[in-house]
Design a protein around this motif. Structure first.
Motif, PDB file in Angstrom:
ATOM      1  N   UNK A  38      57.397  78.031  -2.660  1.00 35.37           N
ATOM      2  CA  UNK A  38      56.123  77.388  -2.331  1.00 35.37           C
ATOM      3  C   UNK A  38      55.013  77.856  -3.256  1.00 35.37           C
ATOM      4  N   UNK A  39      54.982  79.140  -3.541  1.00 36.78           N
ATOM      5  CA  UNK A  39      53.970  79.674  -4.463  1.00 36.78           C
ATOM      6  C   UNK A  39      54.098  79.019  -5.829  1.00 36.78           C
ATOM      7  N   UNK A  40      55.323  78.856  -6.313  1.00 34.90           N
ATOM      8  CA  UNK A  40      55.535  78.239  -7.621  1.00 34.90           C
ATOM      9  C   UNK A  40      55.003  76.813  -7.647  1.00 34.90           C
ATOM     10  N   UNK A  41      55.252  76.055  -6.596  1.00 36.25           N
ATOM     11  CA  UNK A  41      54.754  74.677  -6.527  1.00 36.25           C
ATOM     12  C   UNK A  41      53.228  74.657  -6.463  1.00 36.25           C
ATOM     13  N   UNK A  42      52.654  75.493  -5.611  1.00 41.37           N
ATOM     14  CA  UNK A  42      51.203  75.552  -5.494  1.00 41.37           C
ATOM     15  C   UNK A  42      50.557  76.012  -6.795  1.00 41.37           C
ATOM     16  N   UNK A  43      51.187  76.949  -7.471  1.00 42.42           N
ATOM     17  CA  UNK A  43      50.655  77.438  -8.739  1.00 42.42           C
ATOM     18  C   UNK A  43      50.643  76.320  -9.783  1.00 42.42           C
ATOM     19  N   UNK A  44      51.680  75.509  -9.808  1.00 43.86           N
ATOM     20  CA  UNK A  44      51.726  74.388 -10.755  1.00 43.86           C
ATOM     21  C   UNK A  44      50.594  73.397 -10.479  1.00 43.86           C
ATOM     22  N   UNK A  45      50.374  73.105  -9.208  1.00 42.74           N
ATOM     23  CA  UNK A  45      49.285  72.182  -8.844  1.00 42.74           C
ATOM     24  C   UNK A  45      47.934  72.796  -9.216  1.00 42.74           C
ATOM     25  N   UNK A  46      47.725  74.058  -8.881  1.00 44.00           N
ATOM     26  CA  UNK A  46      46.453  74.723  -9.155  1.00 44.00           C
ATOM     27  C   UNK A  46      46.161  74.756 -10.654  1.00 44.00           C
ATOM     28  N   UNK A  47      47.164  75.023 -11.446  1.00 51.10           N
ATOM     29  CA  UNK A  47      47.028  75.056 -12.908  1.00 51.10           C
ATOM     30  C   UNK A  47      46.485  73.722 -13.410  1.00 51.10           C
ATOM     31  N   UNK A  48      47.057  72.643 -12.924  1.00 51.38           N
ATOM     32  CA  UNK A  48      46.626  71.317 -13.358  1.00 51.38           C
ATOM     33  C   UNK A  48      45.257  70.950 -12.786  1.00 51.38           C
ATOM     34  N   UNK A  49      44.921  71.445 -11.593  1.00 50.41           N
ATOM     35  CA  UNK A  49      43.587  71.218 -11.038  1.00 50.41           C
ATOM     36  C   UNK A  49      42.526  71.867 -11.925  1.00 50.41           C
ATOM     37  N   UNK A  50      42.830  73.043 -12.453  1.00 46.93           N
ATOM     38  CA  UNK A  50      41.887  73.701 -13.365  1.00 46.93           C
ATOM     39  C   UNK A  50      41.709  72.841 -14.618  1.00 46.93           C
ATOM     40  N   UNK A  51      42.792  72.298 -15.141  1.00 47.61           N
ATOM     41  CA  UNK A  51      42.659  71.383 -16.289  1.00 47.61           C
ATOM     42  C   UNK A  51      41.792  70.177 -15.910  1.00 47.61           C
ATOM     43  N   UNK A  57      34.248  68.521 -16.730  1.00 47.46           N
ATOM     44  CA  UNK A  57      33.108  69.169 -17.384  1.00 47.46           C
ATOM     45  C   UNK A  57      33.067  68.885 -18.881  1.00 47.46           C
ATOM     46  N   UNK A  58      33.970  68.016 -19.343  1.00 48.27           N
ATOM     47  CA  UNK A  58      34.035  67.618 -20.754  1.00 48.27           C
ATOM     48  C   UNK A  58      34.243  68.824 -21.676  1.00 48.27           C
ATOM     49  N   UNK A  59      35.100  69.738 -21.206  1.00 49.80           N
ATOM     50  CA  UNK A  59      35.430  70.920 -22.002  1.00 49.80           C
ATOM     51  C   UNK A  59      36.839  70.788 -22.551  1.00 49.80           C
ATOM     52  N   UNK A  60      37.148  71.590 -23.548  1.00 45.96           N
ATOM     53  CA  UNK A  60      38.503  71.636 -24.076  1.00 45.96           C
ATOM     54  C   UNK A  60      39.429  72.205 -23.001  1.00 45.96           C
ATOM     55  N   UNK A  61      40.638  71.666 -22.905  1.00 43.05           N
ATOM     56  CA  UNK A  61      41.598  72.173 -21.923  1.00 43.05           C
ATOM     57  C   UNK A  61      42.146  73.507 -22.426  1.00 43.05           C
ATOM     58  N   UNK A  62      41.811  74.568 -21.710  1.00 41.39           N
ATOM     59  CA  UNK A  62      42.200  75.930 -22.083  1.00 41.39           C
ATOM     60  C   UNK A  62      43.367  76.396 -21.224  1.00 41.39           C
ATOM     61  N   UNK A  63      44.490  76.677 -21.860  1.00 44.14           N
ATOM     62  CA  UNK A  63      45.700  77.094 -21.144  1.00 44.14           C
ATOM     63  C   UNK A  63      45.513  78.437 -20.441  1.00 44.14           C
TER      64      UNK A  63
END
Length: 86
Positions: A38-51, A57-63
């Motif tokens: 579950x953490x892995x799935x949530x982490x994947x979603x959260x990562x993309x939410x940050x993008x 905010x019209x910023x460069x997508x920072x990994x």
């Protein structure tokens, strides 16, 4: 191979979206246990939410930022849900 993607269109009138791969979820449960899967799935979603937030905010997508802030988001959620369920 990825677990999630964020489509960031160049035009503002085109909808952005996040896709999450879930086909291997039950395999993840067997390999890592339910909580880690579950953490892995949530982490994947959260990562993309940050993008998505970066895109808004019209910023460069920072990994690096997406990874760090995504972890923080899931950790905050985990603390909140644990207190609700306890």
């Amino acid at each position: 191979m990825v677990s999630a993607t964020f489509f960031a269109p160049y035009e503002e009138d085109v909808e952005p979206y996040i896709r999450l791969a879930t086909e291997d979820f039950y395999e993840l449960i067997e390999e890592r246990g339910k909580a880690d899967a579950l953490y892995a799935m949530l982490d994947s979603i959260a990562y993309e939410i940050i993008h998505y937030q970066q895109w808004l905010e019209d910023r460069e997508l920072q990994e690096d930022e997406a990874e760090e802030e995504g972890y923080k988001m899931v950790d905050r959620y985990s603390e909140t849900i644990n207190s609700i369920l306890s």
